[in-house]
Design an enzyme around this catalytic site. Structure first.
Site, PDB file in Angstrom:
ATOM      1  N   SER A 169       1.101  -1.120  -0.155  1.00  9.06           N
ATOM      2  CA  SER A 169       0.245  -0.176  -0.204  1.00  9.06           C
ATOM      3  C   SER A 169       0.742   1.088  -0.435  1.00  9.06           C
ATOM      4  O   SER A 169       2.137   1.548  -0.153  1.00  9.06           O
ATOM      5  CB  SER A 169      -1.570  -0.061   1.828  1.00  9.06           C
ATOM      6  OG  SER A 169      -1.695   1.477   0.782  1.00  9.06           O
ATOM      7  N   TYR A 199      -3.663   8.113  -8.158  1.00 10.87           N
ATOM      8  CA  TYR A 199      -2.308   6.651  -7.345  1.00 10.87           C
ATOM      9  C   TYR A 199      -2.834   6.946  -6.514  1.00 10.87           C
ATOM     10  O   TYR A 199      -2.989   5.840  -5.892  1.00 10.87           O
ATOM     11  CB  TYR A 199      -0.649   7.834  -7.445  1.00 10.87           C
ATOM     12  CG  TYR A 199       0.561   7.116  -6.883  1.00 10.87           C
ATOM     13  CD1 TYR A 199       0.368   5.565  -6.912  1.00 10.87           C
ATOM     14  CD2 TYR A 199       0.118   7.235  -5.051  1.00 10.87           C
ATOM     15  CE1 TYR A 199       1.822   4.604  -6.244  1.00 10.87           C
ATOM     16  CE2 TYR A 199       1.410   6.726  -5.048  1.00 10.87           C
ATOM     17  CZ  TYR A 199       1.633   4.992  -5.225  1.00 10.87           C
ATOM     18  OH  TYR A 199       2.954   4.414  -4.094  1.00 10.87           O
ATOM     19  N   LYS A 203      -3.753   2.676  -4.608  1.00 13.53           N
ATOM     20  CA  LYS A 203      -3.019   2.871  -3.431  1.00 13.53           C
ATOM     21  C   LYS A 203      -4.367   2.094  -2.153  1.00 13.53           C
ATOM     22  O   LYS A 203      -4.622   1.289  -1.892  1.00 13.53           O
ATOM     23  CB  LYS A 203      -2.306   3.551  -2.884  1.00 13.53           C
ATOM     24  CG  LYS A 203      -0.801   3.222  -3.616  1.00 13.53           C
ATOM     25  CD  LYS A 203      -0.751   1.252  -3.674  1.00 13.53           C
ATOM     26  CE  LYS A 203       0.320   1.681  -4.746  1.00 13.53           C
ATOM     27  NZ  LYS A 203       1.211   0.002  -4.398  1.00 13.53           N
TER      28      LYS A 203
END
Length: 316
Positions: A169, A199, A203
């Site tokens: 992560s 992005y 994640k």
């Protein structure tokens, strides 16, 4: 304020209490690490090989992977095994899983480490998904799904070891908004977003998948968790402005060897058996994920969408 405190806490961690030397002997264990030609992934492979694991290196660039394997053999005396894998192409994902299953009957540790960070907005996957969501979420989801039968067999065959899935992560997952499904594929909604926002979303999605895997398969003996490895100086930052990167690199970035510590703690330590569904932060500590990760409905909606995509692909 609590969110920003968490970001600061994860970005400036205390001295680690776990080291690579604490990894137990991994003889007889099979591990698979994606994105392992450099950076954190390469350091993870180094730690595993140094403690006698059999390690598959999932990567797409033959020249880079052979160089990495050569470097690691010189450092550890052990040789990793290349598994050709491009997470931005579902055909490659399926082939890689089939190749692995043709060679191995067990899989003890899966590090879903590979990823892409803030590429130009025009870049998409082979199947037309946002490059970051496709590489960081959909590709690893499909790869893990295809390997689940092997992981479940390993859980039954190895009563002294619970297979582990570690999703990489990021601290920015804490800052992400609820997922916008309209941005997962290329189109006007996606193009309105910045690479940074996409992005962060990817994640968050990767962390949500880990949590859902933990919920669904924990009772069947598989440990799944997500890890923020830290703010690390690696090739994933290649799209950044070089001047800003040079300044930030001096102030806030750490070496890949430190970035590998938390994933290795999760994947190899005896404590790992109690980490199902956890979110780990630098260096080898427990953290608190984005509240969206713990939202059952949000996770189910994402899981359903991902299942629909791979089902649609499989019919093609």
């Amino acid at each position: 304020m609590g969110v920003y405190f968490s970001v600061i806490r994860e970005g400036y961690p205390p001295k680690p209490q776990f080291s690579v030397d604490d990894i137990p002997d991994l003889s007889g264990k099979v591990a698979l690490v994606t994105g392992a030609t450099s950076g954190i992934g390469k350091e993870i492979v180094k730690g595993l090989l140094s403690h006698n694991a059999k390690v598959y290196v999932g990567a797409r660039d033959e020249e880079k992977v052979r160089k990495a394997i050569q470097d690691l053999k010189a450092e550890t005396g052990k040789e990793g095994i290349w598994l050709e894998l491009d997470l931005a192409d579902l055909h490659s994902v399926r082939k890689a899983a089939e190749d692995f299953k043709s060679k191995e009957k067990q899989l003890h540790i899966l590090f879903n480490n590979a990823g892409v960070m803030e590429p130009p907005i025009d870049k998409v996957t082979a199947q037309g998904y946002d490059l970051q969501f496709g590489t960081n979420v959909l590709g690893p989801f499909y790869f893990t799904k295809l390997l689940l039968p092997t992981l479940l067999k390993t859980a039954k065959a190895s009563p002294d070891w619970k297979p582990r899935i570690i999703n990489t992560s990021s601290v920015v997952s804490i800052l992400a908004d609820p997922l916008n499904f309209n941005t997962f594929t290329d189109g006007p909604a996606r193009k309105k977003q910045s690479p940074r926002w996409l992005y962060m979303q990817s994640k968050l999605g990767h962390t949500m998948v880990a949590q859902e895997l933990a919920q669904q398969y924990g009772e069947q003996g598989i440990i799944t968790l997500s890890v923020n490895p830290g703010n690390i100086r690696t090739d994933i930052r290649r799209y950044y402005n070089p001047i800003k990167e040079a300044i930030q690199g001096q102030l806030t970035l750490y070496p890949p060897s430190l970035g590998a510590l938390t994933p290795l703690w999760a994947g190899t330590s005896p404590e790992g058996v109690s980490m199902n569904g956890k979110y780990l932060v630098p260096w080898a500590r427990y953290g608190t994920p984005n509240p969206i990760v713990l939202d059952d409905r949000a996770r189910k909606d994402l899981w359903t969408w991902l299942e629909e995509q791979v089902a649609k692909f499989s019919r093609q």
